[in-house]
Design an enzyme around this catalytic site. Sequence first.
Site, PDB file in Angstrom:
ATOM      1  N   SER A 249     -15.277   8.865  72.884  1.00 21.61           N
ATOM      2  CA  SER A 249     -13.925   8.920  72.320  1.00 21.61           C
ATOM      3  C   SER A 249     -13.603  10.370  72.002  1.00 21.61           C
ATOM      4  O   SER A 249     -14.524  11.192  71.870  1.00 21.61           O
ATOM      5  CB  SER A 249     -13.906   8.090  71.037  1.00 21.61           C
ATOM      6  OG  SER A 249     -12.749   8.355  70.275  1.00 21.61           O
TER       7      SER A 249
ATOM      8  N   TYR B  96     -16.404   4.984  62.705  1.00 19.35           N
ATOM      9  CA  TYR B  96     -16.191   5.050  64.159  1.00 19.35           C
ATOM     10  C   TYR B  96     -16.522   6.448  64.683  1.00 19.35           C
ATOM     11  O   TYR B  96     -17.160   6.609  65.732  1.00 19.35           O
ATOM     12  CB  TYR B  96     -14.721   4.700  64.418  1.00 19.35           C
ATOM     13  CG  TYR B  96     -14.309   4.551  65.858  1.00 19.35           C
ATOM     14  CD1 TYR B  96     -14.431   3.334  66.515  1.00 19.35           C
ATOM     15  CD2 TYR B  96     -13.744   5.614  66.555  1.00 19.35           C
ATOM     16  CE1 TYR B  96     -14.004   3.189  67.830  1.00 19.35           C
ATOM     17  CE2 TYR B  96     -13.312   5.477  67.858  1.00 19.35           C
ATOM     18  CZ  TYR B  96     -13.449   4.261  68.495  1.00 19.35           C
ATOM     19  OH  TYR B  96     -13.024   4.112  69.797  1.00 19.35           O
TER      20      TYR B  96
HETATM   21  C1  GCO Z   1      -7.784   5.701  65.597  1.00 23.41           C
HETATM   22  C2  GCO Z   1      -7.894   5.204  67.007  1.00 23.41           C
HETATM   23  C3  GCO Z   1      -8.924   5.977  67.770  1.00 23.41           C
HETATM   24  C4  GCO Z   1      -8.896   5.596  69.193  1.00 23.41           C
HETATM   25  C5  GCO Z   1      -9.801   6.193  70.183  1.00 23.41           C
HETATM   26  C6  GCO Z   1      -9.485   7.584  70.514  1.00 23.41           C
HETATM   27  O1  GCO Z   1      -7.837   4.880  64.704  1.00 23.41           O
HETATM   28  O2  GCO Z   1      -7.638   6.915  65.421  1.00 23.41           O
HETATM   29  O3  GCO Z   1      -8.126   3.845  67.077  1.00 23.41           O
HETATM   30  O4  GCO Z   1     -10.153   5.914  67.174  1.00 23.41           O
HETATM   31  O5  GCO Z   1      -8.686   4.292  69.450  1.00 23.41           O
HETATM   32  O6  GCO Z   1     -11.129   5.922  70.079  1.00 23.41           O
HETATM   33  O7  GCO Z   1     -10.338   7.998  71.512  1.00 23.41           O
END
Ligand code: GCO
Length: 257
Positions: free
Chosen positions: A148, A161
């Site tokens: 990501s 994440y």
């Molecule tokens: C957020 C998004 C991101 C993306 C993605 C970007 O909450 O900022 O959901 O995390 O989805 O992974 O690459």
Amino acid sequence: MPRNSALFDLSGRVALVTGSSQGLGFALARGLAEAGAWVVLNGRDPDKLERAAEALRGEGCSIATAVFDVTDSAAVAAAVARIEDEQGPVDILANNAGIHRRAPLADMSEADWRAVIDLNLTGAFLVARAVVPTMLARGRGKIINICSVMSELARPTVGNYTAAKGGLKMLTRSMAVEWAKRGIQANAIAPGYLLTEMTATLAANPEFNQWICGRTPAGRWGRPEELIGAAIFLASSASDYVNGQMLAVDGGLTAAI
Ligand code: GCO
């Protein structure tokens, strides 16, 4: 060395794409299938997975399904054994399964922290560990970890994440240094802001939408199918000397301040 026309051909390859009943995984599965691969879709919900499989079969794609949770190592092992039995050894693994549990770090529950690390990071390790023995035995294989922009950049409320995706980038390098000599290429794709089920609420928020479009040099959100070219490259002979890299498909987001 294949001729140019064959460099990107995936005919006869078995590809497992985790988390592929929707979103980026579904688009990746379709793209790999259109390049000739026999694609195994994976998800946790059997009905949803079957609907996705039917949709792709309707387009003429060769599709099998494997219902399992990437965080359950026994289920992963059993599913991979069945795939190897029925479809043959996995040539291409796309570790795509991922979830979000957004909350400011100071308020984040331990459960939300663990769930995201477990699925987005540990899951990729578990599935790779299950498919790699036959790759090592045959001296070839392609692993594509879906990272990501959050492998490089942070924003508030997605600390779990971001930690998982940063870890996945380094897991990709670890796989590459351990397995490159054995004919396996492990690389990553780092999508930017793409329109999927997971980002739908963000895209529907006018302020967030404006921020993303302004922040992204391309000036817009990406479409899931815009990952396909990178995926075919990393799944095919075209990338046989590419190891441990993360290719951003983000409209220039990580290139800009
Ligand atoms: C957020 C998004 C991101 C993306 C993605 C970007 O909450 O900022 O959901 O995390 O989805 O992974 O690459």
